[in-house]
Design a protein around this motif. Structure first.
Motif, PDB file in Angstrom:
ATOM      1  N   LYS A 123       0.886  -1.149  -0.152  1.00  0.00           N
ATOM      2  CA  LYS A 123       0.007  -0.052   0.034  1.00  0.00           C
ATOM      3  C   LYS A 123       0.983   1.347   0.069  1.00  0.00           C
ATOM      4  N   ARG A 124       1.876   1.116   0.842  1.00  0.00           N
ATOM      5  CA  ARG A 124       2.818   2.413   0.883  1.00  0.00           C
ATOM      6  C   ARG A 124       3.440   2.615  -0.258  1.00  0.00           C
ATOM      7  N   ALA A 125       3.806   1.536  -0.971  1.00  0.00           N
ATOM      8  CA  ALA A 125       4.649   1.649  -2.332  1.00  0.00           C
ATOM      9  C   ALA A 125       3.630   2.116  -3.398  1.00  0.00           C
ATOM     10  N   ARG A 126       2.304   1.511  -3.316  1.00  0.00           N
ATOM     11  CA  ARG A 126       1.175   2.381  -4.393  1.00  0.00           C
ATOM     12  C   ARG A 126       1.294   3.799  -3.885  1.00  0.00           C
ATOM     13  N   ALA A 127       1.196   4.284  -2.776  1.00  0.00           N
ATOM     14  CA  ALA A 127       0.935   5.527  -2.275  1.00  0.00           C
ATOM     15  C   ALA A 127       2.110   6.548  -3.064  1.00  0.00           C
ATOM     16  N   ALA A 128       3.533   5.993  -2.582  1.00  0.00           N
ATOM     17  CA  ALA A 128       4.680   6.555  -3.427  1.00  0.00           C
ATOM     18  C   ALA A 128       4.431   6.591  -4.810  1.00  0.00           C
ATOM     19  N   ALA A 129       4.087   5.555  -5.459  1.00  0.00           N
ATOM     20  CA  ALA A 129       4.018   5.544  -7.059  1.00  0.00           C
ATOM     21  C   ALA A 129       3.030   6.865  -7.273  1.00  0.00           C
ATOM     22  N   ILE A 130       1.734   6.884  -6.663  1.00  0.00           N
ATOM     23  CA  ILE A 130       0.827   7.677  -7.319  1.00  0.00           C
ATOM     24  C   ILE A 130       1.312   8.963  -7.021  1.00  0.00           C
ATOM     25  N   LEU A 131       1.902   9.302  -5.735  1.00  0.00           N
ATOM     26  CA  LEU A 131       2.736  10.824  -5.507  1.00  0.00           C
ATOM     27  C   LEU A 131       3.688  11.217  -6.602  1.00  0.00           C
ATOM     28  N   ALA A 132       4.451  10.186  -7.124  1.00  0.00           N
ATOM     29  CA  ALA A 132       5.210  10.356  -8.012  1.00  0.00           C
ATOM     30  C   ALA A 132       4.719  10.756  -9.302  1.00  0.00           C
ATOM     31  N   ARG A 133       3.365   9.983  -9.547  1.00  0.00           N
ATOM     32  CA  ARG A 133       2.580  10.441 -10.582  1.00  0.00           C
ATOM     33  C   ARG A 133       2.392  11.644 -10.719  1.00  0.00           C
ATOM     34  N   VAL A 134       1.598  12.093  -9.706  1.00  0.00           N
ATOM     35  CA  VAL A 134       0.978  13.385  -9.825  1.00  0.00           C
ATOM     36  C   VAL A 134       2.116  14.477  -9.828  1.00  0.00           C
ATOM     37  N   GLY A 135       3.377  14.154  -9.665  1.00  0.00           N
ATOM     38  CA  GLY A 135       4.506  15.295  -9.670  1.00  0.00           C
ATOM     39  C   GLY A 135       5.002  15.767  -8.484  1.00  0.00           C
ATOM     40  N   LEU A 136       4.882  14.969  -7.199  1.00  0.00           N
ATOM     41  CA  LEU A 136       5.644  15.293  -6.228  1.00  0.00           C
ATOM     42  C   LEU A 136       6.953  14.848  -6.243  1.00  0.00           C
ATOM     43  N   PRO A 137       7.945  15.847  -6.113  1.00  0.00           N
ATOM     44  CA  PRO A 137       9.335  15.502  -6.304  1.00  0.00           C
ATOM     45  C   PRO A 137       9.611  14.692  -4.662  1.00  0.00           C
ATOM     46  N   ASP A 138      10.543  13.708  -5.164  1.00  0.00           N
ATOM     47  CA  ASP A 138      10.671  12.956  -3.888  1.00  0.00           C
ATOM     48  C   ASP A 138       9.565  12.156  -3.080  1.00  0.00           C
ATOM     49  N   PRO A 139       8.747  11.490  -3.626  1.00  0.00           N
ATOM     50  CA  PRO A 139       7.628  10.987  -2.905  1.00  0.00           C
ATOM     51  C   PRO A 139       7.816  10.104  -1.722  1.00  0.00           C
ATOM     52  N   ASP A 140       8.969   9.496  -1.560  1.00  0.00           N
ATOM     53  CA  ASP A 140       9.322   8.737  -0.422  1.00  0.00           C
ATOM     54  C   ASP A 140       9.407   9.719   0.779  1.00  0.00           C
ATOM     55  N   LEU A 141      10.083  10.827   0.584  1.00  0.00           N
ATOM     56  CA  LEU A 141      10.039  11.961   1.620  1.00  0.00           C
ATOM     57  C   LEU A 141       8.667  12.694   1.774  1.00  0.00           C
ATOM     58  N   ALA A 142       7.944  12.702   0.582  1.00  0.00           N
ATOM     59  CA  ALA A 142       6.622  13.350   0.884  1.00  0.00           C
ATOM     60  C   ALA A 142       5.756  12.534   1.721  1.00  0.00           C
ATOM     61  N   LEU A 143       5.929  11.230   1.660  1.00  0.00           N
ATOM     62  CA  LEU A 143       4.852  10.273   2.445  1.00  0.00           C
ATOM     63  C   LEU A 143       5.340  10.550   3.986  1.00  0.00           C
ATOM     64  N   ARG A 144       6.433  10.858   4.456  1.00  0.00           N
ATOM     65  CA  ARG A 144       6.787  11.347   5.884  1.00  0.00           C
ATOM     66  C   ARG A 144       6.393  12.692   6.279  1.00  0.00           C
ATOM     67  N   ARG A 145       5.837  13.344   5.344  1.00  0.00           N
ATOM     68  CA  ARG A 145       5.423  14.718   5.568  1.00  0.00           C
ATOM     69  C   ARG A 145       4.035  14.958   6.068  1.00  0.00           C
ATOM     70  N   HIS A 146       3.790  16.039   6.882  1.00  0.00           N
ATOM     71  CA  HIS A 146       2.401  16.410   7.292  1.00  0.00           C
ATOM     72  C   HIS A 146       1.867  17.625   6.127  1.00  0.00           C
ATOM     73  N   ILE A 147       0.634  17.686   6.114  1.00  0.00           N
ATOM     74  CA  ILE A 147       0.208  18.280   4.906  1.00  0.00           C
ATOM     75  C   ILE A 147       0.546  19.877   5.145  1.00  0.00           C
ATOM     76  N   HIS A 148       0.869  20.369   6.237  1.00  0.00           N
ATOM     77  CA  HIS A 148       1.081  21.753   6.212  1.00  0.00           C
ATOM     78  C   HIS A 148       2.475  21.931   5.835  1.00  0.00           C
ATOM     79  N   GLU A 149       3.258  20.980   5.856  1.00  0.00           N
ATOM     80  CA  GLU A 149       4.781  21.136   5.280  1.00  0.00           C
ATOM     81  C   GLU A 149       4.709  21.120   3.942  1.00  0.00           C
ATOM     82  N   LEU A 150       3.636  21.043   3.084  1.00  0.00           N
ATOM     83  CA  LEU A 150       3.848  21.186   1.626  1.00  0.00           C
ATOM     84  C   LEU A 150       3.292  22.571   1.202  1.00  0.00           C
TER      85      LEU A 150
END
Lengths: 317, 295, 336
Positions: A123-150
């Motif tokens: 599930k986590r891998a899928r989440a990272a893949a989809i974040l990469a797909r929508v253009g978030l740079p460095d999706p693995d790092l983004a997974l550890r972020r809170h929404i206000h940090e974006l």
């Protein structure tokens, strides 16, 4: 022609005496982006919440919202809940409020897949893949972020990722670019265009911004005072609008006017009171072409070719 | 609820918002609270006229009586009329609690607005003071003050005011801080409005609402505190009637006559309920979000 | 000088938020440069459009111009008077007004419209014989019915609240009105009402406007001259028509290209500009735009381009202003 993936028939919705939607019929085929455009008070947000089967508490709903042939609104709430995410998903204007502020993005994107039987790591891998797909740079790092940090643009990308996570048939985007700056807005439009090519389902974009419609949509429904007043392809609606309201709305948009205009046009008057029954055409008090029939009779649907139709007594003349 | 807002613009806001009092009257609990509080205030004000007997007159022959036509709520261990003592006690309870909360609220309001709107260093200093005072344990602090000044109504009010100010000041400070950068305050500054004008005309009406609610809900706390301290013989001194020392009297003669405890506990309960309901009602009536929704 | 408001070499630093201890102790908190090297002049009766995305510093500029933020360097001149002493600022307060992005939020919530629109007169100490009549006069000037004077701000519609703010701005007959996103939150069908009203005031009464917005369509129709703000610097200034027709800075060109076009026949394949505005905490070296610039070369990454004139009245900060790709401009296309 294939059967439409989304088929809304005669949808009416009222909150007590306020009749927020009256006999709305729209449809969307797989692979299509349709636009719902209108000003505040036209009922487009109400329509959005009905499309995902979440009408406001206490609302009276009539009509059908068929997704892949099944009436969403007729289902029991438990089934509707299963549908949300898997068949329909929504992107909101403010992505800040659609995420839990105390959880990381990764935890939430995993949690959104709780119905899926695959292991957590997958599930986590899928989440990272989809974040990469929508253009978030460095999706693995983004997974550890809170929404206000974006940043604002990244938040909206994350919200789109969350909506697409369960591969829904229907994606409803309610004012997806309104809170964004021009350059971020353009990026999100661009992203939605790309996704449409891969996404198997239909996308419904609800907006007040004609520019978003023009850049993004295939077909448009123009809403006024809780009703669809005109439908057609973007080209038909922009270049040969048949309903006086559509005409006036396009004329008012400063982006429509080339070069500096002396005075900008406006639509005088205000929305009719939506409580009780409306007689005749809802736009008639503000309409420059209103005749005696408009006062008394509900406007008929007048078709102009296979794709365009307007609800107006005078449109055919 | 975006959809409700969506359609809300269609209906014209034709009539002006009804007053907070009218909304309070429509709220059952709030109305109950308001009636109870009004009744207590009336009783306290009219004590000399409505009390059936002199609350201080001893009649040892008729001590610890039950309910009778002569003594509707019985008598205490010295034969004093309980009802009369309760009525005069209401005067004491309300007098102390209203003046103490009122004074503490007013001082807290001023200090809170200064801390919230003033320069940062002053704010830091004031918050430090508020925290120091609120870290004092109430009873210990009361004992210390009483040791110096001796028990009495003035001492009681002084103690209550001192310990309550920080809470109110912090509340107002927080309100002021969130509002100091609000557009309408900035707008006033761009027009050159003086600080006094901004604080009094624009800040005050917008921060005072929550304070009124908290004050109303704190009145019963102060009544209890007064009763508690009087019970410990640290507050109102006998023979002056107070609900607290009456409770104490009832407690000591509980075996012989339980009526005294019940009779002096009941108004305490009713007053607490009354002020709490009123506070909750006020909160609902004054909340601007609810006001918009009820339009 | 004949300028209504002139800004020369303005720099604004804001302190980074610190903790309680740093507020009590005389430690200088680290400061962040929000605006730098701002030169700007607004002529009487002119509408100057300031365009920038969020984080560009446009709101800070407005606040500084009104004395709500202190400049770290530079001069502010209003009607020929240096804004240094109390008297000069008082002159600015009397001669200017601000319209906020959120009209309802900028009106004191517990005051009625009638009191709100006449408040500037009271603050300025102007004698008014009849406050109610004055309120009616001001409301009439912006086309609002007199009955509105008894309403509270939250009882107004978006368009009405805007007009009340215009009425209030007009109370002291200002020479300059600073308008922050004057059409934000308004429906397309009534945006024109406010923009037309502002145009009338400029034409008939010689009111100068500084319009701050990120909405290019609005600025195209209302501004005489525009300035583009990026990361706290003005990267381009010039007459609106010329800048829109031939932008000299790649950022301006990207902004114009990013604007969604309602006409599907003019749909562009690639309307997105790369990347996001960098954080002010990590301002790029060299040209601040080079991280997103489509035509950046080596020197853009090391040398900060200074301001230079590309045409009379047009300034740009770009090494490559002469060879930026021109956006397909609707106005030009039509004249072809």
């Amino acid at each position: 022609m294939t059967a439409p993936l989304l088929d809304v028939r005669g949808l009416s919705l009222s909150y007590g005496p306020v009749r927020a939607l009256r006999g709305v019929s729209i449809d969307a085929r797989a692979g299509e982006i349709i636009g719902i455009v209108g000003e505040s008070g036209c009922g487009k947000s109400t329509l959005a919440s009905a499309l995902i089967g979440l009408p406001a508490p206490g609302a009276t709903v009539a009509g059908e919202v068929r997704i892949a042939g099944e009436d969403f609104l007729a289902l029991p709430e438990a089934r509707r809940r299963e549908w949300r995410g898997a068949r329909v998903a929504m992107v909101f204007q403010d992505p800040m409020t659609s995420f839990n502020p105390v959880l990381t993005l990764g935890d939430q994107l995993v949690d959104f897949q709780h119905r899926s039987p695959v292991p957590r790591a997958e599930k986590r891998a899928r989440a990272a893949a989809i974040l990469a797909r929508v253009g978030l740079p460095d999706p693995d790092l983004a997974l550890r972020r809170h929404i206000h940090e974006l940043s604002g643009g990244m938040r909206q990308r994350a919200a789109i990722a969350a909506a697409l996570l369960m591969r829904p048939m229907l994606l409803v985007a309610d004012e997806p670019t309104t809170a964004l700056d021009v350059t971020m807005e353009a990026q999100i439009i661009h992203l939605l265009r790309e996704l449409r090519a891969e996404h198997q389902g239909a996308i419904v974009v609800i907006t007040h911004h004609l520019g978003v419609i023009g850049e993004l949509c295939d077909r448009v429904y123009v809403m006024y005072a809780g009703e669809v007043v005109e439908e057609g392809t973007v080209d038909e609606i922009y270049h040969s609008p048949r309903h006086p309201y559509t005409r006036a709305l396009i004329d008012c948009d400063p982006a429509h006017i080339d070069g500096p205009a002396g005075r900008l046009p406006t639509i005088p008057g205000r929305l009719p009171d939506l409580t009780g029954t409306l007689r005749g055409c809802a736009f008639q008090p503000r309409c420059p072409r209103a005749g005696p029939r408009c006062l008394a009779l509900a406007p008929p649907r007048v078709a102009f070719g296979p794709t365009q139709a307007a609800f107006c007594h005078e449109a055919g003349r | 609820m975006p959809s409700a807002v969506d359609t809300g613009t269609a209906a014209a806001p034709a009539h002006r918002t009804r007053g907070a009092l009218a909304r309070l009257a429509r709220d059952g609990l709030g109305l109950t609270g308001a009636i109870l509080v009004a009744a207590f205030i009336l009783v306290a004000l009219l004590a000399p006229w409505i009390a059936p007997a002199d609350p201080l007159r001893l009649d040892v022959a008729n001590k610890l009586q039950g309910i009778s036509l002569a003594h509707w709520a019985g008598t205490d261990q010295l034969g004093r009329d309980t009802l009369s003592r309760l009525i005069w006690g209401a005067r004491m309870a309300l007098g102390i609690s209203l003046s103490a909360t009122g004074l503490a609220g007013a001082i807290g309001l001023v200090l809170g607005m200064i801390a919230g709107y003033g320069p940062r260093w002053l704010d830091g200093l004031m918050v430090l003071c508020f925290d120091s005072v609120s870290s004092l344990p109430v009873i210990m602090f009361a004992l210390a003050v009483i040791t110096v000044t001796g028990p009495g109504v003035a001492t009681l009010i002084l103690v209550i005011v001192t310990v309550s100010i920080p809470g109110y000041a912090r509340l107002i400070r927080a309100q002021t801080l969130t509002m100091r950068n609000a557009d309408f305050i900035v707008a006033e500054r761009t027009m050159g409005a003086s600080t006094a004008r901004i604080l009094l005309r624009h800040m005050l009406p917008n921060v005072v609402g929550p304070l009124v609610i908290v004050l109303s809900m704190d009145v019963p706390v102060v009544i209890m505190l007064e009763a508690g301290l009087s019970y410990l013989n640290l507050g109102v001194r006998p023979p002056q009637p107070s609900w607290g020392n009456m409770l104490y009297d009832g407690y000591t003669s509980l075996r012989q006559q339980p009526l005294l405890v019940i009779a002096s506990g009941l108004p305490l309960v009713l007053a607490t309920v009354g002020f709490t309901f009123l506070g909750e009602g006020l909160r609902d009536a004054l909340d601007p979000r609810l006001r918009v929704a009820s339009r | 000088m004949s300028d209504l408001y002139r800004i020369e070499g303005l720099r604004v630093d804001l302190p980074l938020p610190g903790d309680l201890l740093s507020a009590l102790l005389p430690i200088r908190r680290p400061r962040l440069t929000i605006l730098d090297q701002i030169d700007l002049a607004i002529a009487p009766g002119e509408t100057f459009g300031l365009v920038g995305e969020s984080g560009s510093g446009k709101t800070t500029l407005a606040r500084t111009m009104l004395g709500l933020a202190a400049p770290a360097a530079g001069r502010l001149v209003f009607r020929g008077a240096d804004l240094t002493g109390r008297a000069a600022w008082a002159g600015l307060r009397r001669g200017s007004a601000m319209m906020f992005q959120d009209p309802v939020g900028s009106l004191s919530p517990r005051m009625r419209v009638g009191a709100l629109v006449t408040e500037p007169l009271i603050i300025a100490g102007r004698p008014i014989a009849d406050r109610a009549a004055e309120a009616q006069r001001l409301l009439a000037r912006v086309g609002l019915p007199p009955g509105l004077a008894g309403r509270y701000p939250h009882e107004l519609s978006g368009g009405q609240a805007r007009r009340v703010c215009v009425a209030r701005a007009l109370a002291l007959d200002p020479a300059l009105i600073i308008a922050d996103e004057p059409t934000a939150g308004l429906d397309v069908s009534i945006q024109g009402e406010i923009l037309n009203l502002m145009a009338d005031l400029g034409r008939d009464q010689g009111v100068g406007f500084l319009v701050i917005t990120h909405n290019l369509a609005v600025i195209r129709h209302s501004a005489d001259r525009i300035g583009i703000l990026y990361l706290g610097r003005l990267v381009e200034t010039g007459p609106a028509a010329q800048v829109f027709a031939r932008p000299a800075h790649p950022y301006t060109a990207s902004l114009i290209a990013s604007e969604p076009n309602p006409d599907p026949r003019r749909r562009r394949a690639d309307l997105a500009i790369r990347g996001e505005i960098p954080s002010l905490l990590r301002r790029p070296a060299g040209c601040p735009f080079h991280t997103r610039c489509p035509i950046a070369v080596a020197k853009c990454r090391s040398i900060d381009p200074g301001p230079r004139a590309v045409a009379p009245g047009r300034m740009v900060r770009c090494h490559l202003a002469e060879d930026i790709p021109q956006p397909r401009n609707p106005a030009e296309e039509h004249s072809r």
